[in-house]
Design an enzyme around this catalytic site. Structure first.
Site, PDB file in Angstrom:
ATOM      1  N   GLY A 243      -1.087   3.761   2.789  1.00  0.00           N
ATOM      2  CA  GLY A 243       0.246   4.333   2.947  1.00  0.00           C
ATOM      3  C   GLY A 243       0.652   5.195   1.773  1.00  0.00           C
ATOM      4  CG  ASP A 244       1.662   6.046  -2.403  1.00  0.00           C
ATOM      5  OD1 ASP A 244       1.368   7.208  -2.745  1.00  0.00           O
ATOM      6  OD2 ASP A 244       2.718   5.498  -2.743  1.00  0.00           O
ATOM      7  CG  ASP A 245      -1.004   9.531  -4.058  1.00  0.00           C
ATOM      8  OD1 ASP A 245      -0.753  10.307  -3.116  1.00  0.00           O
ATOM      9  OD2 ASP A 245      -0.315   9.453  -5.090  1.00  0.00           O
TER      10      ASP A 245
END
Length: 461
Positions: A243-245
């Site tokens: 859900g992020d980098d």
């Protein structure tokens, strides 16, 4: 001929004596099995099972005491060939536990370490941050590995409470290693971390290899691997859904990072596959106030991700992001191929110096193919502090059915391109189709690290 019971008793005595006082140790009447050989920076002389310390793998019983007792006991063998703790098949619920030096944590393929629930500081709330599930500081020679065993952070409850604003401290990371040297994290499946998954910080000589990292694509702050003020690090053969980098390269935040002044440097990333619809495949920053330099990325696959390589910084960060080299990247379904931002204006407090301007230079991207792309490049430097030395060569970008009308939006940048389609912005003029961007010819020391073949034998119930 000796009676069978006497033979078995003699065998048990030999096993116990051979363990060199590793206690408690039991002779088991179950089958003797050999776990497949595994690769590690160092092998260990001593071995123990988690169950030797009272652990129960039912997914309900807390094993925090068992983990801590086992590791404390095995720390006695650091100067005598080191020790390894085997986590056998089962579901092992535990709170945070600390590692020790000259130590291997090995997960059986059917072992699952479950992070217990609790209160979780940092970005979430001003009160502090809960310790990572697996934690270590001031260590030397540590291996966390297995034959694809699982570490489950049980993140959904944390994410739910975070979204509701119920946390008074920040969610824990899954694995965090500080001020340490010679670290290996490999051949595991990591799922549902409450926040970042793997966070080495102020550490050196690090190998991250063969990990599968999985979190829902809408889970908050579930970065895959975050090298933070680290030197001589290798990340390879890693698959991340996040859900992020997927990879977030960092080195401290504003005045606090400037004061510490430890860069992330000499980092190589190879054979990474990333899926992250709302974030970057590789992010540089935004916390980069100790500096980021000499990052090399090769053979990267991006699928349904927001951006390929993203640089995030702002006035107040200071330091630099320089000597970045990305080669051989395949991207499928992307919002941006290239994204640089000098206005990533999140700050820890209002005490930062707005005149501490970052230096962004010598950024090189080459040999890339992308398809189904909404926008080729969103490149925005800082007024009176342009990003310089940008080079993009041999890149073909296929557009989505409904792409942005403006494919390249460039401000406060300087650089050149070669053999790039669609045609870049005027601030990135062509220097000729046969003029490629540079890529280092030397090898980093971590690339020449040779792993040893270690054997692991034990009883299993």
């Amino acid at each position: 001929m000796l009676p069978w019971k006497q033979v078995w008793g003699a065998f048990c005595l030999i096993v116990i004596l051979g363990a060199l006082s590793l206690s408690p140790v039991q002779c088991r009447t179950s089958n003797f099995q050999a776990v497949s050989d595994y690769q590690a920076i160092n092998c260990r002389k001593h071995t123990a099972l988690l169950t030797d310390f009272g652990a129960v793998g039912d997914g309900k019983t807390s094993n925090t005491k068992a983990f801590n007792s086992a590791i404390q006991h095995l720390s006695k063998f650091a100067s005598d060939g080191g020790a390894q703790l085997i986590v056998p098949a089962g579901k092992w619920l535990t709170g945070s536990f600390n590692l020790t030096s000259h130590f291997t944590l090995f997960l059986h393929k059917d072992a699952v370490i479950l992070g217990s629930q609790g209160d979780g500081r940092g970005r979430d709330a001003p009160g502090g941050r809960r310790s990572a599930l697996i934690y270590g500081t001031n260590l030397t020679d540590v291996v966390i590995t297995g034959n694809n065993g699982t570490i489950d952070g049980q993140g959904p409850n944390w994410w739910k409470r975070f979204r509701k604003g119920e946390l008074n401290v920040t969610r824990p990371y899954l694995i965090e290693i500080l001020y340490s040297d010679q670290i290996q994290i490999s051949d595991l499946t990591l799922i549902d971390s409450p926040s970042w998954f793997v966070h080495p910080i102020y550490s050196s000589n690090i190998l991250v290899k063969g990990l599968t990292i999985l979190a829902p694509i809408d889970s908050p702050n579930t970065d895959g691997v975050d090298p933070d003020s680290c030197q001589n690090m290798r990340i390879e053969d890693v698959y991340i859904v996040s859900g992020d980098d997927c990879i977030a390269v960092k080195s401290g935040w504003d005045q606090y990072g400037i004061a510490v002044g430890i860069p992330t440097e000499h980092l190589i990333i190879k054979r990474l596959t990333c899926i992250s619809p709302d974030s970057a495949v590789i992010a540089l920053g935004s916390e980069m106030s100790g500096g980021i330099r000499d990052v090399r990325a090769l053979d990267i696959t991006a699928i349904n991700s927001e951006s390929g390589v993203r640089i995030k910084t702002a006035p107040g960060r200071g330091a630099y992001v320089k000597d970045i080299f990305v080669k051989g990247m395949v991207m499928k379904t992307m919002k941006y191929v290239y994204w640089m931002s000098g206005a990533y204006n999140q700050h820890p407090d209002d005490k930062y110096d707005p005149n501490a301007l970052p230096e962004i230079k010598n950024i090189n991207y080459m040999d890339m193919v992308a398809e189904n792309v909404t926008m080729a490049g969103q490149l925005a430097g800082i007024d009176r502090d342009p990003f310089t030395g940008i080079c993009i060569s041999n890149v073909t970008i296929g557009l989505a059915p409904k792409p942005k009308k403006l494919q390249w939006n460039c401000t406060d940048i300087q650089g050149v391109t070669s053999n790039v389609s669609p045609k870049p912005c005027a601030l990135l003029p062509s220097k000729g189709d046969d003029q490629g961007c540079p890529f280092p010819e030397d090898r980093l020391p971590i690339e020449d690290l040779k792993l040893k073949t270690c054997s692991l034998k034990t009883f299993y119930p």
